[in-house]
Design a protein around this motif. Structure first.
Motif, PDB file in Angstrom:
ATOM      1  N   ILE A   1      40.878  19.577 -56.542  1.00 56.17           N
ATOM      2  CA  ILE A   1      39.652  20.368 -56.468  1.00 56.17           C
ATOM      3  C   ILE A   1      39.954  21.723 -57.080  1.00 56.17           C
ATOM      4  O   ILE A   1      40.608  22.580 -56.482  1.00 56.17           O
ATOM      5  CB  ILE A   1      39.151  20.501 -55.017  1.00 56.17           C
ATOM      6  N   ASP A   2      39.497  21.881 -58.306  1.00 58.67           N
ATOM      7  CA  ASP A   2      39.674  23.122 -59.047  1.00 58.67           C
ATOM      8  C   ASP A   2      38.348  23.482 -59.708  1.00 58.67           C
ATOM      9  O   ASP A   2      37.318  22.851 -59.428  1.00 58.67           O
ATOM     10  CB  ASP A   2      40.806  22.988 -60.070  1.00 58.67           C
ATOM     11  N   ASP A   3      38.359  24.479 -60.557  1.00 56.92           N
ATOM     12  CA  ASP A   3      37.124  24.914 -61.211  1.00 56.92           C
ATOM     13  C   ASP A   3      36.433  23.755 -61.931  1.00 56.92           C
ATOM     14  O   ASP A   3      35.213  23.599 -61.835  1.00 56.92           O
ATOM     15  CB  ASP A   3      37.408  26.034 -62.213  1.00 56.92           C
ATOM     16  N   ASN A   4      37.219  22.960 -62.662  1.00 56.52           N
ATOM     17  CA  ASN A   4      36.630  21.860 -63.440  1.00 56.52           C
ATOM     18  C   ASN A   4      36.033  20.784 -62.541  1.00 56.52           C
ATOM     19  O   ASN A   4      34.965  20.241 -62.840  1.00 56.52           O
ATOM     20  CB  ASN A   4      37.669  21.251 -64.382  1.00 56.52           C
ATOM     21  N   TYR A   5      36.728  20.455 -61.449  1.00 54.39           N
ATOM     22  CA  TYR A   5      36.213  19.450 -60.515  1.00 54.39           C
ATOM     23  C   TYR A   5      34.886  19.911 -59.912  1.00 54.39           C
ATOM     24  O   TYR A   5      33.924  19.136 -59.831  1.00 54.39           O
ATOM     25  CB  TYR A   5      37.242  19.177 -59.414  1.00 54.39           C
ATOM     26  N   ILE A   6      34.836  21.169 -59.489  1.00 55.13           N
ATOM     27  CA  ILE A   6      33.602  21.687 -58.884  1.00 55.13           C
ATOM     28  C   ILE A   6      32.478  21.710 -59.907  1.00 55.13           C
ATOM     29  O   ILE A   6      31.355  21.296 -59.616  1.00 55.13           O
ATOM     30  CB  ILE A   6      33.839  23.081 -58.278  1.00 55.13           C
ATOM     31  N   ARG A   7      32.787  22.167 -61.121  1.00 60.38           N
ATOM     32  CA  ARG A   7      31.769  22.189 -62.194  1.00 60.38           C
ATOM     33  C   ARG A   7      31.214  20.786 -62.425  1.00 60.38           C
ATOM     34  O   ARG A   7      30.011  20.581 -62.464  1.00 60.38           O
ATOM     35  CB  ARG A   7      32.354  22.742 -63.484  1.00 60.38           C
ATOM     36  N   GLU A   8      32.100  19.803 -62.563  1.00 56.63           N
ATOM     37  CA  GLU A   8      31.663  18.433 -62.788  1.00 56.63           C
ATOM     38  C   GLU A   8      30.848  17.922 -61.606  1.00 56.63           C
ATOM     39  O   GLU A   8      29.834  17.246 -61.791  1.00 56.63           O
ATOM     40  CB  GLU A   8      32.861  17.515 -63.019  1.00 56.63           C
TER      41      GLU A   8
ATOM     42  N   ILE B   1      29.435  30.272 -57.946  1.00 61.64           N
ATOM     43  CA  ILE B   1      29.585  29.330 -56.830  1.00 61.64           C
ATOM     44  C   ILE B   1      31.055  28.948 -56.657  1.00 61.64           C
ATOM     45  O   ILE B   1      31.564  28.887 -55.538  1.00 61.64           O
ATOM     46  CB  ILE B   1      28.679  28.095 -57.025  1.00 61.64           C
ATOM     47  N   VAL B   2      31.760  28.721 -57.755  1.00 58.84           N
ATOM     48  CA  VAL B   2      33.190  28.411 -57.685  1.00 58.84           C
ATOM     49  C   VAL B   2      33.942  29.578 -57.043  1.00 58.84           C
ATOM     50  O   VAL B   2      34.792  29.381 -56.168  1.00 58.84           O
ATOM     51  CB  VAL B   2      33.765  28.076 -59.080  1.00 58.84           C
ATOM     52  N   ALA B   3      33.614  30.804 -57.452  1.00 61.17           N
ATOM     53  CA  ALA B   3      34.267  31.986 -56.872  1.00 61.17           C
ATOM     54  C   ALA B   3      34.036  32.043 -55.365  1.00 61.17           C
ATOM     55  O   ALA B   3      34.948  32.380 -54.599  1.00 61.17           O
ATOM     56  CB  ALA B   3      33.758  33.257 -57.545  1.00 61.17           C
ATOM     57  N   TYR B   4      32.831  31.693 -54.925  1.00 60.64           N
ATOM     58  CA  TYR B   4      32.529  31.677 -53.489  1.00 60.64           C
ATOM     59  C   TYR B   4      33.345  30.592 -52.777  1.00 60.64           C
ATOM     60  O   TYR B   4      33.973  30.840 -51.756  1.00 60.64           O
ATOM     61  CB  TYR B   4      31.036  31.463 -53.271  1.00 60.64           C
ATOM     62  N   ILE B   5      33.374  29.390 -53.341  1.00 63.18           N
ATOM     63  CA  ILE B   5      34.105  28.285 -52.712  1.00 63.18           C
ATOM     64  C   ILE B   5      35.586  28.626 -52.574  1.00 63.18           C
ATOM     65  O   ILE B   5      36.225  28.284 -51.580  1.00 63.18           O
ATOM     66  CB  ILE B   5      33.865  26.973 -53.484  1.00 63.18           C
ATOM     67  N   LYS B   6      36.146  29.340 -53.562  1.00 60.20           N
ATOM     68  CA  LYS B   6      37.548  29.736 -53.485  1.00 60.20           C
ATOM     69  C   LYS B   6      37.836  30.622 -52.285  1.00 60.20           C
ATOM     70  O   LYS B   6      38.965  30.646 -51.797  1.00 60.20           O
ATOM     71  CB  LYS B   6      37.954  30.473 -54.773  1.00 60.20           C
ATOM     72  N   THR B   7      36.844  31.354 -51.812  1.00 60.16           N
ATOM     73  CA  THR B   7      37.057  32.274 -50.685  1.00 60.16           C
ATOM     74  C   THR B   7      36.972  31.579 -49.332  1.00 60.16           C
ATOM     75  O   THR B   7      37.334  32.170 -48.318  1.00 60.16           O
ATOM     76  CB  THR B   7      36.032  33.433 -50.684  1.00 60.16           C
ATOM     77  N   LEU B   8      36.480  30.348 -49.308  1.00 56.92           N
ATOM     78  CA  LEU B   8      36.283  29.651 -48.041  1.00 56.92           C
ATOM     79  C   LEU B   8      37.608  29.120 -47.514  1.00 56.92           C
ATOM     80  O   LEU B   8      38.236  28.289 -48.142  1.00 56.92           O
ATOM     81  CB  LEU B   8      35.288  28.496 -48.229  1.00 56.92           C
TER      82      LEU B   8
END
Length: 117
Positions: free
Chosen positions: A72-79, A109-116
């Motif tokens: 689960i990284d930026d690319n996975y979340i984007r996809e 949204i990715v930046a937000y998910i990284k903070t969780l």
């Protein structure tokens, strides 16, 4: 201040008073996460819902129905946002709709998910 429906819609379309140049990306991401109803299916407290919980997931691996294990990284979340049926997490149904997010919306949204955590 009470707005007419037309003025309200214009205000929302303009970003609802947000200054996207000075608001930190994770804050913008949370706003978009809430605004677009992501929290209706994805909890951020560790409990599963219609979709998997998102806290603590960034940087981990997820087992999907196709038998694959994905980081689960930026690319996975984007996809997952742009093509929500591409990799369905085991135990969940392919019910997420496609959203017309811009690249900037997804980055936020990715930046937000990284903070969780």
């Amino acid at each position: 201040k009470v707005l007419s429906t037309d003025d309200w819609n214009k205000w929302v379309e303009s970003g609802g008073g947000l200054d996207e140049k000075t608001t930190p990306l994770p804050e913008l991401g949370k706003i978009f996460f809430d605004r677009y109803g992501c929290k209706q299916c994805h909890n951020t407290d560790g409990t599963a819902n219609t979709g998997p919980a998102l806290n603590g997931k960034y940087g981990t691996k997820e087992h999907c129905q196709d038998g694959g294990e994905y980081l689960i990284d930026d690319n996975y979340i984007r996809e997952s946002i742009m093509e929500p049926t591409a990799k369905i997490v085991k135990g969940f149904n392919p019910v997420m709709p496609v959203f017309p997010f811009s690249d900037d919306d997804i980055k936020n949204i990715v930046a937000y998910i990284k903070t969780l955590k």
